[in-house]
Design a protein around this motif. Sequence first.
Motif, PDB file in Angstrom:
ATOM      1  N   VAL A   1     -26.387  32.188  -0.562  1.00  0.00           N
ATOM      2  CA  VAL A   1     -26.300  31.803   1.061  1.00  0.00           C
ATOM      3  C   VAL A   1     -24.915  31.840   1.327  1.00  0.00           C
ATOM      4  CG1 VAL A   1     -26.991  29.382   0.847  1.00  0.00           C
ATOM      5  CG2 VAL A   1     -27.121  30.665   2.979  1.00  0.00           C
ATOM      6  N   GLY A   2     -24.334  32.245   2.454  1.00  0.00           N
ATOM      7  CA  GLY A   2     -23.140  32.036   3.207  1.00  0.00           C
ATOM      8  C   GLY A   2     -23.211  30.675   3.767  1.00  0.00           C
ATOM      9  N   THR A   3     -23.994  30.356   4.734  1.00  0.00           N
ATOM     10  CA  THR A   3     -23.954  29.366   5.585  1.00  0.00           C
ATOM     11  C   THR A   3     -25.292  28.551   5.607  1.00  0.00           C
ATOM     12  OG1 THR A   3     -22.093  29.744   6.776  1.00  0.00           O
ATOM     13  CG2 THR A   3     -23.255  27.969   7.507  1.00  0.00           C
TER      14      THR A   3
ATOM     15  N   GLN B   1     -23.300  16.159  -1.222  1.00  0.00           N
ATOM     16  CA  GLN B   1     -22.791  15.569  -2.491  1.00  0.00           C
ATOM     17  C   GLN B   1     -23.111  16.673  -3.817  1.00  0.00           C
ATOM     18  OE1 GLN B   1     -23.912  11.520  -3.499  1.00  0.00           O
ATOM     19  NE2 GLN B   1     -24.171  11.325  -1.285  1.00  0.00           N
ATOM     20  N   GLU B   2     -24.065  17.749  -3.513  1.00  0.00           N
ATOM     21  CA  GLU B   2     -24.544  18.555  -4.496  1.00  0.00           C
ATOM     22  C   GLU B   2     -23.428  19.911  -4.284  1.00  0.00           C
ATOM     23  OE1 GLU B   2     -26.760  20.459  -7.512  1.00  0.00           O
ATOM     24  OE2 GLU B   2     -26.495  18.340  -6.886  1.00  0.00           O
ATOM     25  N   LYS B   3     -23.153  19.978  -3.066  1.00  0.00           N
ATOM     26  CA  LYS B   3     -21.938  21.138  -2.780  1.00  0.00           C
ATOM     27  C   LYS B   3     -22.472  22.503  -3.452  1.00  0.00           C
ATOM     28  CE  LYS B   3     -18.384  18.053  -2.688  1.00  0.00           C
ATOM     29  NZ  LYS B   3     -16.857  17.834  -3.049  1.00  0.00           N
ATOM     30  N   ALA B   4     -23.663  22.902  -3.370  1.00  0.00           N
ATOM     31  CA  ALA B   4     -24.327  24.126  -3.874  1.00  0.00           C
ATOM     32  C   ALA B   4     -23.935  25.460  -2.982  1.00  0.00           C
ATOM     33  CB  ALA B   4     -25.686  23.951  -4.001  1.00  0.00           C
ATOM     34  N   PHE B   5     -23.648  24.942  -1.749  1.00  0.00           N
ATOM     35  CA  PHE B   5     -23.173  26.116  -0.834  1.00  0.00           C
ATOM     36  C   PHE B   5     -22.887  25.265   0.537  1.00  0.00           C
ATOM     37  CE2 PHE B   5     -27.698  26.036  -1.579  1.00  0.00           C
ATOM     38  CZ  PHE B   5     -28.121  25.147  -0.536  1.00  0.00           C
ATOM     39  N   PRO B   6     -21.955  26.126   1.519  1.00  0.00           N
ATOM     40  CA  PRO B   6     -21.502  25.458   2.440  1.00  0.00           C
ATOM     41  C   PRO B   6     -22.898  25.226   3.451  1.00  0.00           C
ATOM     42  CG  PRO B   6     -20.246  27.598   2.064  1.00  0.00           C
ATOM     43  CD  PRO B   6     -21.273  27.413   1.184  1.00  0.00           C
ATOM     44  N   VAL B   7     -22.668  23.784   3.965  1.00  0.00           N
ATOM     45  CA  VAL B   7     -23.794  23.341   4.902  1.00  0.00           C
ATOM     46  C   VAL B   7     -23.294  22.790   5.848  1.00  0.00           C
ATOM     47  CG1 VAL B   7     -25.750  21.357   4.748  1.00  0.00           C
ATOM     48  CG2 VAL B   7     -25.092  22.716   2.602  1.00  0.00           C
ATOM     49  N   ILE B   8     -23.913  22.810   7.058  1.00  0.00           N
ATOM     50  CA  ILE B   8     -23.672  22.356   8.492  1.00  0.00           C
ATOM     51  C   ILE B   8     -25.053  21.578   8.836  1.00  0.00           C
ATOM     52  CG2 ILE B   8     -23.048  22.421  11.029  1.00  0.00           C
ATOM     53  CD1 ILE B   8     -22.039  25.224  10.273  1.00  0.00           C
ATOM     54  N   ALA B   9     -24.744  20.237   8.896  1.00  0.00           N
ATOM     55  CA  ALA B   9     -25.948  19.212   9.297  1.00  0.00           C
ATOM     56  C   ALA B   9     -26.132  19.060  10.845  1.00  0.00           C
ATOM     57  CB  ALA B   9     -26.115  18.094   8.528  1.00  0.00           C
TER      58      ALA B   9
ATOM     59  N   PRO C   1     -22.871  28.475  13.076  1.00  0.00           N
ATOM     60  CA  PRO C   1     -22.178  29.351  12.067  1.00  0.00           C
ATOM     61  C   PRO C   1     -21.281  30.225  12.396  1.00  0.00           C
ATOM     62  CG  PRO C   1     -24.814  29.535  12.222  1.00  0.00           C
ATOM     63  CD  PRO C   1     -24.214  29.038  13.473  1.00  0.00           C
ATOM     64  N   THR C   2     -21.069  30.584  13.492  1.00  0.00           N
ATOM     65  CA  THR C   2     -19.910  31.502  13.838  1.00  0.00           C
ATOM     66  C   THR C   2     -18.443  30.535  14.117  1.00  0.00           C
ATOM     67  OG1 THR C   2     -20.089  31.186  16.275  1.00  0.00           O
ATOM     68  CG2 THR C   2     -21.468  32.892  15.223  1.00  0.00           C
ATOM     69  N   THR C   3     -18.673  29.319  13.819  1.00  0.00           N
ATOM     70  CA  THR C   3     -17.331  28.522  14.089  1.00  0.00           C
ATOM     71  C   THR C   3     -16.759  27.913  12.663  1.00  0.00           C
ATOM     72  OG1 THR C   3     -18.632  26.205  14.070  1.00  0.00           O
ATOM     73  CG2 THR C   3     -18.419  27.548  16.075  1.00  0.00           C
ATOM     74  N   SER C   4     -15.741  27.302  12.745  1.00  0.00           N
ATOM     75  CA  SER C   4     -15.290  26.609  11.724  1.00  0.00           C
ATOM     76  C   SER C   4     -15.636  25.209  11.241  1.00  0.00           C
ATOM     77  CB  SER C   4     -13.737  26.505  11.635  1.00  0.00           C
ATOM     78  OG  SER C   4     -13.314  25.663  12.870  1.00  0.00           O
ATOM     79  N   ILE C   5     -16.756  24.788  11.978  1.00  0.00           N
ATOM     80  CA  ILE C   5     -17.558  23.712  11.847  1.00  0.00           C
ATOM     81  C   ILE C   5     -17.930  23.551  10.384  1.00  0.00           C
ATOM     82  CG2 ILE C   5     -19.417  22.104  12.607  1.00  0.00           C
ATOM     83  CD1 ILE C   5     -18.586  22.677  15.376  1.00  0.00           C
ATOM     84  N   THR C   6     -17.927  22.394   9.738  1.00  0.00           N
ATOM     85  CA  THR C   6     -18.432  22.091   8.483  1.00  0.00           C
ATOM     86  C   THR C   6     -19.318  20.641   8.601  1.00  0.00           C
ATOM     87  OG1 THR C   6     -16.504  21.703   7.255  1.00  0.00           O
ATOM     88  CG2 THR C   6     -17.335  23.942   7.021  1.00  0.00           C
ATOM     89  N   GLY C   7     -20.035  20.409   7.638  1.00  0.00           N
ATOM     90  CA  GLY C   7     -20.572  18.964   7.471  1.00  0.00           C
ATOM     91  C   GLY C   7     -21.297  18.538   8.734  1.00  0.00           C
ATOM     92  N   PRO C   8     -21.463  17.212   8.872  1.00  0.00           N
ATOM     93  CA  PRO C   8     -22.284  16.871   9.986  1.00  0.00           C
ATOM     94  C   PRO C   8     -21.651  17.168  11.384  1.00  0.00           C
ATOM     95  CG  PRO C   8     -21.360  15.087   9.034  1.00  0.00           C
ATOM     96  CD  PRO C   8     -20.907  15.979   8.266  1.00  0.00           C
ATOM     97  N   VAL C   9     -22.572  17.282  12.343  1.00  0.00           N
ATOM     98  CA  VAL C   9     -22.201  17.768  13.822  1.00  0.00           C
ATOM     99  C   VAL C   9     -23.187  16.961  14.532  1.00  0.00           C
ATOM    100  CG1 VAL C   9     -22.567  19.929  13.763  1.00  0.00           C
ATOM    101  CG2 VAL C   9     -21.102  19.197  15.374  1.00  0.00           C
ATOM    102  N   ASN C  10     -22.772  16.529  15.718  1.00  0.00           N
ATOM    103  CA  ASN C  10     -23.671  15.842  16.729  1.00  0.00           C
ATOM    104  C   ASN C  10     -23.748  16.991  17.694  1.00  0.00           C
ATOM    105  OD1 ASN C  10     -23.774  13.356  15.641  1.00  0.00           O
ATOM    106  ND2 ASN C  10     -22.190  12.458  17.107  1.00  0.00           N
ATOM    107  N   ALA C  11     -25.301  17.288  18.223  1.00  0.00           N
ATOM    108  CA  ALA C  11     -25.157  18.140  19.304  1.00  0.00           C
ATOM    109  C   ALA C  11     -26.494  17.573  20.388  1.00  0.00           C
ATOM    110  CB  ALA C  11     -26.057  19.278  18.744  1.00  0.00           C
TER     111      ALA C  11
END
Length: 293
Positions: A90-92, A144-152, A206-216
């Motif tokens: 997976v890409g993202t 912590q696993e860093k298996a692939f790029p994740v956005i939460a 997914p179209t942005t440079s955001i990674t990690g957790p983000v509030n919405a």
Amino acid sequence: MKKVLVLGGTRFFGKRLVQLLVEAGADVTVATRGRTEVELPASVKRMTLDRDDVHSLAAAGEEQWDVVYDNICYSSQNAMDACKVFRGKVGTYVLTSTLSVYDYAEEALQEEAFDSYTYAISRKTRDETTYQEGKRQAEAVFFQEKAFPVIAVRFPIVLAEDDYTRRLWFHMEHVQEGRPIGITNPAARVCFVHAQEAAQFLAWVPTTSITGPVNACSDGTISLAELMETIAQTVGKPAQIEQTTDASDASPFGFVASFYMDNGMAKAAGFPFWSLDEWLPALVKHLNEEYTF
């Protein structure tokens, strides 16, 4: 054409997300247990699997995906299974997370208020943990696993006219019927997000440079007392708010303290959040006009 997998996409903001992805030209596959019948765009492929069974989930890991949306991850075990199945596939990866990873606070909660990068991991299934702890654990495993790029994506309570939890209906029914509503702290301020807004955010992030957790969440907050006054004025009857009631009359929005997020990170990245002051009263009015309580 982006190849997208949506784990859980047949109701509420999930089905709205699928529609937006198809309209954007994505090749979309929806994976569920197959228990909910819903009309999706004709181009959408369907996959039946059990999210709680790693051997069943493995079928989704047989293909490469540009984006995977995970709307049904509720535990460390769910997250560990996903890391195993989708590593290198997976890409993202976009995890639907929640405001509930935070503790109550009297100020707007920013992403760093809960650090999933250092949170202790405990292997548990969704039946062995609470909703809050399950989501905390899921985030911790992915980051912590860093298996692939994740956005939460951390959402607050999601509302719309087709909310299957019927939490807004609960309050409107109680006011209409003259029943007491148990709210411990009417002054508590809260935030919400509309289901369509949530879907738009998921399609966008997914179209942005955001990674990690983000509030919405929508722009603005509302106190529980203000919400009940909006409902009372719309229904045309007073709201009977009591601090202590039977469990059946306790508000599903009955937070004991303020609980709302800062959406500044996502706004700075360019997402145009909706105004809570505009859509929430309009939703209450729509429900009052269209539905019999």
